[in-house]
Design a protein around this motif. Structure first.
Motif, PDB file in Angstrom:
ATOM      1  N   CYS A   1       0.762  -1.236  -0.081  1.00 35.61           N
ATOM      2  CA  CYS A   1       0.109  -0.088   0.040  1.00 35.61           C
ATOM      3  C   CYS A   1       1.122   1.311   0.180  1.00 35.61           C
ATOM      4  CB  CYS A   1      -0.934   0.065   1.134  1.00 35.61           C
ATOM      5  SG  CYS A   1      -2.308  -1.228   1.069  1.00 35.61           S
ATOM      6  N   ARG A   2       2.046   1.134   0.597  1.00 38.37           N
ATOM      7  CA  ARG A   2       2.953   2.366   0.717  1.00 38.37           C
ATOM      8  C   ARG A   2       3.345   2.670  -0.753  1.00 38.37           C
ATOM      9  NH1 ARG A   2       5.932   2.424   6.629  1.00 38.37           N
ATOM     10  NH2 ARG A   2       3.923   1.544   7.576  1.00 38.37           N
ATOM     11  N   GLN A   3       3.688   1.585  -1.304  1.00 38.04           N
ATOM     12  CA  GLN A   3       4.200   1.581  -2.946  1.00 38.04           C
ATOM     13  C   GLN A   3       2.996   2.370  -3.738  1.00 38.04           C
ATOM     14  OE1 GLN A   3       7.296   0.289  -3.937  1.00 38.04           O
ATOM     15  NE2 GLN A   3       7.409   1.633  -5.731  1.00 38.04           N
ATOM     16  N   VAL A   4       1.896   2.024  -3.757  1.00 37.47           N
ATOM     17  CA  VAL A   4       0.657   2.561  -4.188  1.00 37.47           C
ATOM     18  C   VAL A   4       0.387   3.954  -3.895  1.00 37.47           C
ATOM     19  CG1 VAL A   4      -1.690   2.265  -4.700  1.00 37.47           C
ATOM     20  CG2 VAL A   4      -0.341   0.271  -4.694  1.00 37.47           C
ATOM     21  N   LEU A   5       0.572   4.258  -2.527  1.00 38.88           N
ATOM     22  CA  LEU A   5       0.476   5.521  -2.064  1.00 38.88           C
ATOM     23  C   LEU A   5       1.316   6.472  -2.897  1.00 38.88           C
ATOM     24  CD1 LEU A   5      -0.374   5.031   1.749  1.00 38.88           C
ATOM     25  CD2 LEU A   5      -1.763   6.240   0.202  1.00 38.88           C
ATOM     26  N   LEU A   6       2.552   6.020  -3.030  1.00 44.49           N
ATOM     27  CA  LEU A   6       3.538   6.666  -3.306  1.00 44.49           C
ATOM     28  C   LEU A   6       3.632   7.112  -4.946  1.00 44.49           C
ATOM     29  CD1 LEU A   6       6.302   8.126  -2.864  1.00 44.49           C
ATOM     30  CD2 LEU A   6       7.680   6.230  -3.055  1.00 44.49           C
ATOM     31  N   GLU A   7       3.081   6.109  -5.512  1.00 40.70           N
ATOM     32  CA  GLU A   7       3.044   6.252  -7.048  1.00 40.70           C
ATOM     33  C   GLU A   7       1.906   7.254  -7.507  1.00 40.70           C
ATOM     34  OE1 GLU A   7       4.543   3.581  -9.297  1.00 40.70           O
ATOM     35  OE2 GLU A   7       3.289   3.975 -11.230  1.00 40.70           O
ATOM     36  N   MET A   8       0.652   7.162  -6.362  1.00 39.82           N
ATOM     37  CA  MET A   8      -0.407   8.285  -6.547  1.00 39.82           C
ATOM     38  C   MET A   8       0.209   9.565  -6.405  1.00 39.82           C
ATOM     39  SD  MET A   8      -3.606   6.847  -6.751  1.00 39.82           S
ATOM     40  CE  MET A   8      -4.091   5.260  -6.846  1.00 39.82           C
TER      41      MET A   8
ATOM     42  N   GLU B   1       2.885  13.731   6.493  1.00 45.32           N
ATOM     43  CA  GLU B   1       2.477  14.818   5.507  1.00 45.32           C
ATOM     44  C   GLU B   1       2.657  14.395   4.114  1.00 45.32           C
ATOM     45  OE1 GLU B   1       0.721  17.383   6.218  1.00 45.32           O
ATOM     46  OE2 GLU B   1       0.767  17.033   8.641  1.00 45.32           O
ATOM     47  N   ASN B   2       3.546  13.087   3.833  1.00 42.27           N
ATOM     48  CA  ASN B   2       4.040  13.032   2.555  1.00 42.27           C
ATOM     49  C   ASN B   2       4.361  11.592   2.265  1.00 42.27           C
ATOM     50  OD1 ASN B   2       6.057  12.684   0.210  1.00 42.27           O
ATOM     51  ND2 ASN B   2       6.111  15.085   0.316  1.00 42.27           N
ATOM     52  N   ALA B   3       3.759  11.054   1.356  1.00 38.86           N
ATOM     53  CA  ALA B   3       4.022   9.490   1.111  1.00 38.86           C
ATOM     54  C   ALA B   3       5.580   9.216   1.027  1.00 38.86           C
ATOM     55  CB  ALA B   3       3.017   8.841  -0.030  1.00 38.86           C
ATOM     56  N   GLU B   4       6.382   9.878   0.572  1.00 38.13           N
ATOM     57  CA  GLU B   4       7.809   9.503   0.388  1.00 38.13           C
ATOM     58  C   GLU B   4       8.109   9.022   1.854  1.00 38.13           C
ATOM     59  OE1 GLU B   4       8.644  10.964  -3.688  1.00 38.13           O
ATOM     60  OE2 GLU B   4       9.951   9.949  -2.165  1.00 38.13           O
ATOM     61  N   GLU B   5       7.913   9.777   2.802  1.00 39.75           N
ATOM     62  CA  GLU B   5       8.135   9.536   4.146  1.00 39.75           C
ATOM     63  C   GLU B   5       8.031   8.056   4.676  1.00 39.75           C
ATOM     64  OE1 GLU B   5       7.455  11.423   8.628  1.00 39.75           O
ATOM     65  OE2 GLU B   5       6.621  12.588   6.922  1.00 39.75           O
ATOM     66  N   LEU B   6       6.926   7.535   4.189  1.00 46.30           N
ATOM     67  CA  LEU B   6       6.473   5.959   4.486  1.00 46.30           C
ATOM     68  C   LEU B   6       7.408   5.084   3.579  1.00 46.30           C
ATOM     69  CD1 LEU B   6       2.583   6.005   4.727  1.00 46.30           C
ATOM     70  CD2 LEU B   6       4.374   6.020   6.798  1.00 46.30           C
ATOM     71  N   LEU B   7       8.090   5.568   2.454  1.00 44.71           N
ATOM     72  CA  LEU B   7       8.667   4.425   1.780  1.00 44.71           C
ATOM     73  C   LEU B   7      10.018   5.128   1.417  1.00 44.71           C
ATOM     74  CD1 LEU B   7       8.333   1.559   0.939  1.00 44.71           C
ATOM     75  CD2 LEU B   7       7.435   2.492  -1.183  1.00 44.71           C
TER      76      LEU B   7
END
Ligand code: THU
Length: 151
Positions: free
Chosen positions: A104-111, A133-139
């Protein structure tokens, strides 16, 4: 990423978490008994929800975050702006923040990269919520291939 007591959150974030909590009611989780709900607020304010949908063939299980995100972008031209995720188990609303899996982190980041808009993520439990605040932070260091894009 910062952890807040739920009462410290602003009204819009509290409302999105409530929608994610409501979405747990549509979860199909006979195997894990972990009912996850997600709610996505788009840049135009529209909200879409999703829940985890399990399958006896375990790899076919789909997480709440991906159900909500993929439904949202197939029914809206706006970009995902904030996603809230939470869960219930046999004891009710879980107390610890629920954090997205790697897929899901990968999908969030690509969104986020696809729409060029940061995606905020609210990982909620009954008492506390982690806010990113930013999906980059999760992956950090996510797969990214410029060669793949050129071919
Ligand atoms: N799950 C989600 O839907 N989202 C998460 O963030 C964590 C895990 C689901 C997958 C599976 O149906 C159940 O929760 C237990 O792992």
């Amino acid at each position: 990423m910062t952890q807040y007591e739920n009462q410290q959150l602003n009204e819009a974030d509290k409302e999105l978490i409530q929608k994610a909590l409501q979405a747990t009611e549509t979860s199909y989780a006979p195997y894990s008994k972990f009912h996850v709900g997600a709610a996505v607020r788009m840049t135009d304010g529209q909200v879409f929800t999703g829940s985890n949908q399990e399958n006896i063939a375990f790899p076919a299980c789909v997480c709440a975050e991906r159900v909500a995100l993929l439904y949202a972008v197939t029914h809206s031209n706006a970009a995902p702006a904030t996603l809230a995720v939470t869960a219930t188990d046999r004891d009710g609303w879980v107390s610890e923040p629920v954090t997205p899996c790697g897929e899901c982190r990968q999908v969030l980041l690509e969104m986020q990269r696809r729409f060029g808009t940061p995606v905020r993520i609210l990982m909620a439990g009954k008492t506390a919520t982690l806010v990113c605040e930013n999906a980059e932070e999760l992956l950090p260091g996510a797969f990214q291939s410029t060669q793949l894009a050129q071919s």
